[in-house]
Design an enzyme around this catalytic site. Structure first.
Site, PDB file in Angstrom:
ATOM      1  N   ARG A   1      27.770  48.336  46.378  1.00  9.68           N
ATOM      2  CA  ARG A   1      27.904  48.267  47.845  1.00  9.68           C
ATOM      3  C   ARG A   1      26.945  49.247  48.522  1.00  9.68           C
ATOM      4  NH1 ARG A   1      34.322  47.122  48.358  1.00  9.68           N
ATOM      5  NH2 ARG A   1      34.067  44.884  48.296  1.00  9.68           N
TER       6      ARG A   1
ATOM      7  N   LYS B   1      46.082  30.425  43.535  1.00 10.50           N
ATOM      8  CA  LYS B   1      47.028  29.782  44.444  1.00 10.50           C
ATOM      9  C   LYS B   1      46.393  28.809  45.437  1.00 10.50           C
ATOM     10  CE  LYS B   1      50.269  33.598  44.670  1.00 10.50           C
ATOM     11  NZ  LYS B   1      50.585  34.715  45.537  1.00 10.50           N
TER      12      LYS B   1
ATOM     13  N   GLY C   1      35.477  37.628  43.880  1.00 12.37           N
ATOM     14  CA  GLY C   1      35.247  38.582  42.785  1.00 12.37           C
ATOM     15  C   GLY C   1      35.030  37.960  41.422  1.00 12.37           C
TER      16      GLY C   1
ATOM     17  N   GLY D   1      36.994  38.471  51.244  1.00  9.81           N
ATOM     18  CA  GLY D   1      37.827  37.982  52.339  1.00  9.81           C
ATOM     19  C   GLY D   1      36.997  37.379  53.456  1.00  9.81           C
TER      20      GLY D   1
END
Ligand code: AMP
Length: 418
Positions: free
Chosen positions: A36, A209, A373, A396
């Site tokens: 990052r 999910k 990820g 996200g």
């Protein structure tokens, strides 16, 4: 289109840059992965060339509005200095206290200052000192931050889906603002894939999910030609069609939703591909990330999973079928693993897909965008990450982009003057 770094005048200016230095730290506060920090170097180097004075702002972890010394950005200032080969000033304590303001005020052209963790202040996340939601408190904090610089650059793609002081708020109090190189690249490739895709457009969605990706599926159904569903999500879809899936991970409260999605896909003439065979196991140790001793692992002949077994990866016939689709696609968006990727024995399907997507990109010029990820780890593990057109840095944020949602940190940036 939003203003980008090269559209605004930063020469000799004091530039506030929102970066994402939410890096992983070990127990001794050593940075265990600096990707990052590396991702922000291009923007910082450009600003140095432009003789700007650079004030970097970021959060790290979830200190929840309190000073947590283990979440200080100090180790980041050292690492950044090493990577840049330039000194990086760090005041510490508090990002808007008198010392920080003094350091910002005295910062000269070509110098870099990193302020302390923004989330030590509850106002960063829109709350007051009592922990209550308070927009005025957030705006006041944003204004204080903005007052330390002349212009603002948003380069923290990982946080633009949050409406925080340093994302949406700060833009209202600076003279000019723009997307940094990292954010510009994300918007360019995610935007190109979704708004102007070359056909056939394929989405590959995996993971645990259906509920996490339902909005992505709904939005993509209006745009893609083919969807491949893998991972545990596939079992909810298969069960909704009456297929026996044994003890596979299934969201039973999402079966109707799965049926509804399949109906919509048919109406919209979107090819909806589910695995046609599976790798199955009768026992999995999720916490130890391994196949327990004595566990039975086998491959099914079709989509049916026998009692007492769970699907853990896509089978060879499925991969063969998916390969044909990947090879013919011109645009591919991929998010989520096709199996329990953390366990080596069950990572084959995901790794194969990574290789296929990379091959389509390098051999046929397919535009490929990979986010999330595990999918990002998969392309790295397969050694093909350099071949992918764009690897998204924000899990996200990239999911919310794929959902078609407005990202507050992007929406707040001014539009490019045409
Ligand atoms: P997500 O964060 O939604 O992308 O989901 C990633 C997680 O899904 C990983 O931890 C995988 O181990 C998990 N996963 C993928 N396939 C399966 C499966 N067949 N059964 C259980 N978990 C799975």
């Amino acid at each position: 289109m939003k203003k980008a770094l090269k559209d605004i005048d930063v020469k000799g200016k004091k530039v506030l840059v929102r970066v994402d230095y939410n890096v992983p730290l070990d127990a001794n506060c050593n940075i265990t992965n600096d990707k990052r920090i590396l991702a922000t170097i291009a923007t910082i180097e450009y600003l140095l060339e432009q003789k700007a004075a650079i004030i970097l702002i970021s959060h790290l972890g979830r200190p929840k509005g309190k000073v947590v010394p283990e979440m200080s950005l100090k180790p980041v200032s050292k690492k950044l200095s090493e990577l840049l080969g330039e000194p990086v000033k760090f005041v510490g304590g508090d990002c808007i206290n008198a010392e920080s303001k003094k350091a910002a005020q005295g910062l000269k052209s070509g110098e870099i200052l990193l302020l302390e963790n923004l989330r030590f202040h509850p106002e960063e996340e829109g709350k007051n000192a009592k922990g209550e939601k308070d927009k005025d408190a957030m705006n006041a904090f944003a204004k204080e931050l903005a007052g330390m610089g002349d212009v603002f650059v948003q380069d923290a793609f990982g946080t633009v889906h949050r409406s925080h002081a340093s994302t949406a708020g700060i833009v209202n109090y600076v003279k000019d603002a723009a997307a940094g190189f990292l954010v510009e690249k994300e918007l360019q490739f995610l935007g190109e894939a979704l708004e102007n895709p070359k056909k056939p457009f394929l989405a590959i969605l995996g993971g645990a999910k259906v509920s996490d990706k339902i909005n992505v599926i709904e939005n993509l159904l209006n745009k893609v030609d083919v969807i491949i569903i893998g991972g545990a999500m596939a079992y909810t879809f298969l069960k909704s069609q009456g297929v026996n899936v044994g003890i596979s991970l299934v969201e039973d409260d999402k079966l109707d939703l799965a049926t509804e999605i399949l109906k919509k896909a048919k109406e919209r003439k979107v090819d909806f591909l589910l695995p046609i065979d599976h790798i199955i196991a009768n026992k999995v140790d999720f916490s130890a990330k391994q196949v327990p001793t004595g566990a039975e692992v086998k491959t099914t002949i079709d989509e049916v999973i026998p009692e007492g077994f769970m699907g853990v990866d896509a089978g060879p016939k499925s991969i063969e079928e998916f390969a044909e689709t990947v090879k013919s696609a011109k645009t591919i968006v991929w998010n989520g693993p096709l199996g329990i990727f953390e366990i080596d024995e069950f990572s084959k399907g995901t790794i194969e897909i990574a290789k296929l997507v990379a091959e389509a990109t390098s051999d046929k010029g397919t535009l490929s965008v990979v986010g999330g990820g595990d999918s990002v780890s998969a392309v790295k593990k397969a050694g093909v990450d350099k071949k992918i057109t764009h690897i998204s840095t924000g899990g996200g944020a990239s999911l919310e982009f794929l959902e078609g949602k407005e990202l507050p940190g992007i929406a707040a940036l001014p539009d490019k003057l045409l």
